[in-house]
Design a protein around this motif. Structure first.
Motif, mmCIF file in Angstrom:
data_model
loop_
_atom_site.group_PDB
_atom_site.id
_atom_site.type_symbol
_atom_site.label_atom_id
_atom_site.label_comp_id
_atom_site.label_asym_id
_atom_site.label_seq_id
_atom_site.Cartn_x
_atom_site.Cartn_y
_atom_site.Cartn_z
ATOM 1 N N HIS A 92 9.897 14.016 -65.134
ATOM 2 C CA HIS A 92 9.773 13.819 -63.692
ATOM 3 C C HIS A 92 9.987 12.338 -63.387
ATOM 4 C CE1 HIS A 92 7.744 13.557 -59.741
ATOM 5 N NE2 HIS A 92 7.993 14.849 -59.631
ATOM 6 N N SER A 93 10.399 12.034 -62.165
ATOM 7 C CA SER A 93 10.665 10.641 -61.800
ATOM 8 C C SER A 93 9.420 9.773 -61.936
ATOM 9 C CB SER A 93 11.206 10.562 -60.366
ATOM 10 O OG SER A 93 10.305 11.156 -59.447
ATOM 11 N N VAL A 94 8.222 10.356 -61.755
ATOM 12 C CA VAL A 94 6.990 9.586 -61.932
ATOM 13 C C VAL A 94 6.898 9.070 -63.364
ATOM 14 C CG1 VAL A 94 4.471 9.734 -62.051
ATOM 15 C CG2 VAL A 94 5.682 10.664 -60.075
ATOM 16 N N ALA A 95 7.160 9.951 -64.329
ATOM 17 C CA ALA A 95 7.089 9.548 -65.734
ATOM 18 C C ALA A 95 8.152 8.504 -66.060
ATOM 19 C CB ALA A 95 7.242 10.766 -66.641
ATOM 20 N N TYR A 96 9.333 8.616 -65.441
ATOM 21 C CA TYR A 96 10.404 7.666 -65.724
ATOM 22 C C TYR A 96 10.024 6.238 -65.322
ATOM 23 C CZ TYR A 96 13.327 11.882 -66.100
ATOM 24 O OH TYR A 96 13.851 13.103 -66.451
ATOM 25 N N THR A 97 9.169 6.100 -64.312
ATOM 26 C CA THR A 97 8.798 4.757 -63.847
ATOM 27 C C THR A 97 7.413 4.334 -64.327
ATOM 28 O OG1 THR A 97 7.920 5.662 -61.762
ATOM 29 C CG2 THR A 97 10.215 4.954 -61.777
ATOM 30 N N PHE A 98 6.717 5.225 -64.998
ATOM 31 C CA PHE A 98 5.347 4.930 -65.450
ATOM 32 C C PHE A 98 5.274 4.618 -66.937
ATOM 33 C CE2 PHE A 98 1.324 6.692 -67.196
ATOM 34 C CZ PHE A 98 0.447 5.768 -66.647
ATOM 35 N N GLU A 99 6.092 5.285 -67.732
ATOM 36 C CA GLU A 99 5.933 5.224 -69.186
ATOM 37 C C GLU A 99 6.118 3.814 -69.736
ATOM 38 O OE1 GLU A 99 7.451 7.433 -73.273
ATOM 39 O OE2 GLU A 99 8.407 7.908 -71.358
ATOM 40 N N MET A 339 13.541 6.022 -55.875
ATOM 41 C CA MET A 339 14.060 6.345 -57.200
ATOM 42 C C MET A 339 15.514 6.807 -57.111
ATOM 43 S SD MET A 339 12.734 6.180 -60.228
ATOM 44 C CE MET A 339 13.405 7.624 -61.031
ATOM 45 N N THR A 340 15.867 7.483 -56.017
ATOM 46 C CA THR A 340 17.237 7.988 -55.844
ATOM 47 C C THR A 340 18.255 6.866 -56.027
ATOM 48 O OG1 THR A 340 16.365 9.560 -54.228
ATOM 49 C CG2 THR A 340 18.744 9.284 -54.313
#
Length: 340
Positions: A92-99, A339-340
């Motif tokens: 998910h986009s959340v994980a892409y910016t959090f990890e 994110m887009t």
């Protein structure tokens, strides 16, 4: 005497080896972050006179850091506990910016506890679990029970990820289970007086926008998003215009942001650039009624429908590869992409 020494050695070994890992991840250190901001402490040294910690600041803003993380929970200095609440610890986009931030954090600066409420955990979930100091699965808990768990964990700062999106657990924040609660990643204000701060940057939320938020804006230097593409992401390809006859514009924003005024503006762009085309992608784009709606809007703006290509849902890999087929991305207005 020998029996006593042997017993002491066994007990010490049991606590150090067997119970050691669990002690290092305990969230109930009695010296809490808020109180310690006002308490001046000296420096602790090891037997070689090397500091085990350091303290900076003035009364009301003292900060302390354990220079040797394995001892941080036992040397008597604050070890703040950060909680992260999300239903999107997955592909998910959340994980892409959090990890990336989770992985690169200063482990001597506090514990990271994840509270995941996932309907369909996946490989990304398992990878993130291993990067938290403690991970709690709260999918089966109601909001009150989840809040009670967070309160028992004595979280100092609770960060809610993603805001008003699918499967969010914002009701947990309504119980105020942590003294400081932070929004990170929502589209706008959460509208909750229980949330104290919002992580952002000066582009997403200029200082003048503070009037529209209940939360206090905290702009991060250098930008808010720290994007890490999925491991399966395709390589960045050559500029499509080098082989195509004309420029390809693109927009992968959700259709709820693409209103007639935006289509009119994009139509003017396409008419101004001879031979150009537009690639669009949004949920439901494969449905005839929705795609026909937009094709008619472009025709009303003087753009032939054969210059427009509309895609619906694609896999994450195909979604990223589609960027290799556009030269210039067009954004929506007044609600922009992020994110887009």
């Amino acid at each position: 005497l020998l029996a006593g020494i042997a017993a002491a050695v066994l007990v010490t070994a049991w606590w150090a080896v067997y119970r050691g890992p669990s002690l290092l991840t305990r969230t109930d250190n009695p010296r809490r972050a808020l109180a310690d901001r006002y308490v001046s402490r000296g420096t602790l040294l090891d037997r070689n006179n090397q500091p085990l910690n350091d303290t900076t600041g003035v009364s009301g803003s003292y900060t302390r850091q354990a220079l040797y993380p394995p001892l941080s929970s036992v040397i008597g200095y604050t070890h703040p506990v950060y909680g992260y609440l999300s239903a999107d610890f997955r592909t998910h986009s959340v994980a892409y910016t959090f990890e990336a931030g989770l992985e690169a954090r200063d482990r001597g600066g506090g514990l990271a506890v994840g509270y995941g409420s996932l309907l369909h955990p996946d490989a990304v979930t398992q990878r993130l679990r291993s990067k938290f100091d403690v991970y709690r699965d709260i999918r089966g808990l109601d909001d009150r029970a989840a809040a009670d768990l967070i309160e028992r964990d004595r979280i100092d700062i609770l960060v809610a990820l993603a805001g008003h999106t699918a499967d969010n657990r914002l009701q947990v924040l309504a119980y105020k289970p942590a003294p400081i609660q932070v929004d990170s990643g929502s589209l706008s204000t959460l509208g909750m007086e229980q949330v104290d701060y919002r992580l952002t940057d000066a582009l997403l939320d200029p200082p003048r926008d503070q009037a529209y938020y209940l939360e206090e804006l905290v702009p991060l230097p250098g930008g808010y998003l720290c994007y890490r593409p999925p491991e399966s992401a395709p390589e960045v390809g050559p500029l499509p215009a080098l082989k195509n006859k004309g420029v390809t514009f693109g927009s992968f924003n959700g259709s709820q942001k693409i209103h007639p005024a935006v289509v009119s503006l994009w139509s003017a762009v396409l008419k101004a650039v001879e031979g150009s085309r537009l690639v669009m992608k949004f949920p439901g784009g494969h449905e005839t009624a929705l795609s026909e709606h937009y094709l008619r809007l472009f025709e009303q703006g003087g753009v032939r429908r054969d210059r427009i290509r509309i895609h619906g849902w694609l896999s994450p890999e195909a979604h990223l590869d589609l960027y290799n087929r556009i030269d210039i991305a067009l954004d929506t207005y007044p609600f922009n992409g992020c994110m887009t």
